[in-house]
Write a protein that holds these residues in place. Structure first.
Motif, PDB file in Angstrom:
ATOM      1  N   ARG A 252       0.831  -1.198   0.000  1.00 25.38           N
ATOM      2  CA  ARG A 252       0.000   0.000   0.000  1.00 25.38           C
ATOM      3  C   ARG A 252       0.874   1.260   0.000  1.00 25.38           C
ATOM      4  N   PRO A 253       0.497   2.300  -0.757  1.00 21.87           N
ATOM      5  CA  PRO A 253       1.260   3.553  -0.664  1.00 21.87           C
ATOM      6  C   PRO A 253       1.131   4.159   0.721  1.00 21.87           C
ATOM      7  N   VAL A 254       2.203   4.711   1.205  1.00 22.09           N
ATOM      8  CA  VAL A 254       2.238   5.266   2.563  1.00 22.09           C
ATOM      9  C   VAL A 254       2.331   6.789   2.542  1.00 22.09           C
ATOM     10  N   ALA A 255       3.146   7.341   1.647  1.00 22.16           N
ATOM     11  CA  ALA A 255       3.420   8.774   1.652  1.00 22.16           C
ATOM     12  C   ALA A 255       2.827   9.456   0.421  1.00 22.16           C
ATOM     13  N   LYS A 256       2.269  10.643   0.643  1.00 24.35           N
ATOM     14  CA  LYS A 256       1.811  11.489  -0.462  1.00 24.35           C
ATOM     15  C   LYS A 256       2.427  12.867  -0.299  1.00 24.35           C
ATOM     16  N   ALA A 257       3.217  13.286  -1.290  1.00 24.84           N
ATOM     17  CA  ALA A 257       3.835  14.608  -1.288  1.00 24.84           C
ATOM     18  C   ALA A 257       3.071  15.506  -2.247  1.00 24.84           C
ATOM     19  N   GLU A 258       2.784  16.712  -1.802  1.00 24.72           N
ATOM     20  CA  GLU A 258       2.033  17.665  -2.615  1.00 24.72           C
ATOM     21  C   GLU A 258       2.692  19.041  -2.536  1.00 24.72           C
ATOM     22  N   ALA A 259       2.503  19.826  -3.590  1.00 25.36           N
ATOM     23  CA  ALA A 259       2.988  21.201  -3.609  1.00 25.36           C
ATOM     24  C   ALA A 259       1.874  22.124  -4.090  1.00 25.36           C
ATOM     25  N   ARG A 260       1.805  23.301  -3.491  1.00 23.25           N
ATOM     26  CA  ARG A 260       0.713  24.240  -3.765  1.00 23.25           C
ATOM     27  C   ARG A 260       0.992  25.043  -5.027  1.00 23.25           C
ATOM     28  N   ILE A 261      -0.052  25.265  -5.802  1.00 23.12           N
ATOM     29  CA  ILE A 261       0.056  26.114  -6.992  1.00 23.12           C
ATOM     30  C   ILE A 261       0.093  27.572  -6.554  1.00 23.12           C
ATOM     31  N   ILE A 262       1.178  28.250  -6.895  1.00 18.74           N
ATOM     32  CA  ILE A 262       1.298  29.668  -6.587  1.00 18.74           C
ATOM     33  C   ILE A 262       0.607  30.513  -7.645  1.00 18.74           C
ATOM     34  N   GLN A 263       0.750  30.090  -8.884  1.00 18.55           N
ATOM     35  CA  GLN A 263       0.199  30.870  -9.994  1.00 18.55           C
ATOM     36  C   GLN A 263      -0.123  29.951 -11.155  1.00 18.55           C
ATOM     37  N   ILE A 264      -1.193  30.266 -11.872  1.00 18.39           N
ATOM     38  CA  ILE A 264      -1.481  29.629 -13.166  1.00 18.39           C
ATOM     39  C   ILE A 264      -1.380  30.729 -14.212  1.00 18.39           C
ATOM     40  N   ARG A 265      -0.534  30.503 -15.187  1.00 19.57           N
ATOM     41  CA  ARG A 265      -0.287  31.546 -16.179  1.00 19.57           C
ATOM     42  C   ARG A 265      -0.490  30.999 -17.583  1.00 19.57           C
ATOM     43  N   ASP A 266      -0.893  31.875 -18.476  1.00 19.35           N
ATOM     44  CA  ASP A 266      -1.047  31.536 -19.886  1.00 19.35           C
ATOM     45  C   ASP A 266       0.261  31.818 -20.618  1.00 19.35           C
TER      46      ASP A 266
END
Length: 395
Positions: A252-266
């Motif tokens: 089973r997967p144990v760890a989940k790493a996530e990073a926050r979106i600072i900006q969405i740009r075109d």
């Protein structure tokens, strides 16, 4: 001066309760229930052998204290750490466990081993001689012997160890509670070298008759009962990583790493992205800039372009958000990584959302392979900036 004044903002922080995890730039979720289940699965696969828990390197980057407690509560009573300081920390959370220190002992550490009831794994003839002098002076204390069966890393040479087992002059105060060795190709079941090491270790176990023996770490445990002896030592498998190449990972997967979106740009077709301009966009695109980079253990080699590895492995890493796999674009930088989210519906994603770097939807070892490495390195490279949340079995 703008009509907008700072004084126009009505802010009251007194009664506001903020969960740091919910606003963290980068965050890490560790499922201790999955960790315990993985240990139980490895214990089941170990058959009649006892099953230890390997918690070196801060429990593979996931936290020695919390993971140590989870293993202990799941039933683990044998633990392996790399250095004496890890053993001292673990002793607070595993009071009656046997804790082995894989790097052995150095002069000046005797008091630490005795006071914390730690078991040195003697890895050389020099350490063996030193330990015999320690026990001659301070009295009997358990130790383990690491025998080299072909790895050429740590360990007492095979023939020397067998000769020592038969040496009637060795002091009575010398009392090994374990002999062990380590497979160098256990993750490749078809390798004939596994059988060669097994046969060498069988000679060791026979020479030290009556002393428990251990050969199998995670991958060796999957090789079958012949390799189990008296104690198995699973590491990466209990943390959810692949132990054997080329087969479906049963853990089973144990760890989940996530990073926050600072900006969405075109960005327009023909424009370049990130350092060196190594990616030129082939279409009008939407790019999500997230707050994690190689300073957070999200390796530069995971870049979508502009690193030497892309000559051998053309595709870089992917993240996951809103049901979509999204590729890394351009070079991963120290604090930031850019993902192409063009194919994610605009209504499903916004600044402040989180991209999964690895976890249940982006398998750890798949991401590692994109960076030319293994899951072990990704986990143990996690930086200090992740806000951590532990999910306990009863949550």
């Amino acid at each position: 001066m703008s009509e907008f004044e700072v004084s126009d903002i009505d802010v009251d922080f007194e009664d506001e309760i903020i969960d740091e995890f919910d606003i963290a730039p980068a965050r890490l979720t560790i499922d201790l229930g999955a960790l315990a289940d993985n240990w139980r699965e490895m214990a089941k696969r170990s058959g009649k052998a006892r099953t230890a828990a390997v918690v070196k390197a801060d429990a593979y980057g996931l936290g020695l204290e919390d993971c140590g407690v989870a293993f202990y509560e799941a039933g683990a009573r044998d633990f392996f750490v790399a250095v004496v300081q890890e053993g001292m920390t673990l002793r607070n959370y595993a009071p009656d466990a046997r804790i082995y220190v894989l790097s052995g002992i150095w002069p000046g550490q005797e008091k630490l081993f005795f006071e914390n009831d730690l078991v040195p794994v003697l890895v050389s003839e020099e350490q063996l001689a030193f330990w015999m002098s320690v026990t001659a002076e301070f009295g009997e204390h358990p130790c383990a012997l690491h025998i080299d069966t072909g790895f050429n890393r740590l360990g007492i040479p095979l023939e020397d160890a067998i000769a020592f087992a038969d040496d009637v002059s060795r002091p009575a105060s010398f009392s090994p509670v374990l002999v062990l060795s380590h497979l160098h190709s256990g993750d490749t079941p078809s390798s004939e070298l596994n059988r060669r090491q097994l046969e060498s270790f069988q000679r060791v176990a026979a020479a030290f008759e009556g002393v428990p023996a251990s050969l199998a770490a995670s991958s060796g445990t999957f090789l079958g009962a012949e390799y189990h002896f008296d104690l198995t030592r699973p590491g990466i498998a209990v943390y959810g990583g692949e132990a054997v190449g080329g087969v479906k990972n049963p853990m089973r997967p144990v760890a989940k790493a996530e990073a926050r979106i600072i900006q969405i740009r075109d960005a327009r077709k023909g424009e370049t992205v990130s350092y060196g301009g190594t990616t030129t966009l082939s279409r009008d695109s939407r790019l999500a800039i997230v707050s994690a980079g190689y300073a957070d253990g999200y390796l530069r080699s995971l870049s979508g372009s502009g690193v030497p590895l892309r000559g051998a492995v053309p595709e870089g890493a992917f993240g996951f958000i809103a049901g979509h796999r999204v590729p890394v674009v351009g070079r991963v930088t120290m604090d930031l990584t850019i993902f192409d989210v063009t194919d994610v519906p605009a209504s499903k994603i916004q600044a402040g959302d989180y991209v999964e770097l690895f976890g249940p939807n982006m398998p750890l070892d798949e991401v590692a392979r994109a960076g030319g490495t293994i899951g072990y390195e990704l986990l143990t490279s996690l930086g200090l900036r992740y806000e951590r949340r532990y999910i306990y079995p009863d949550d």
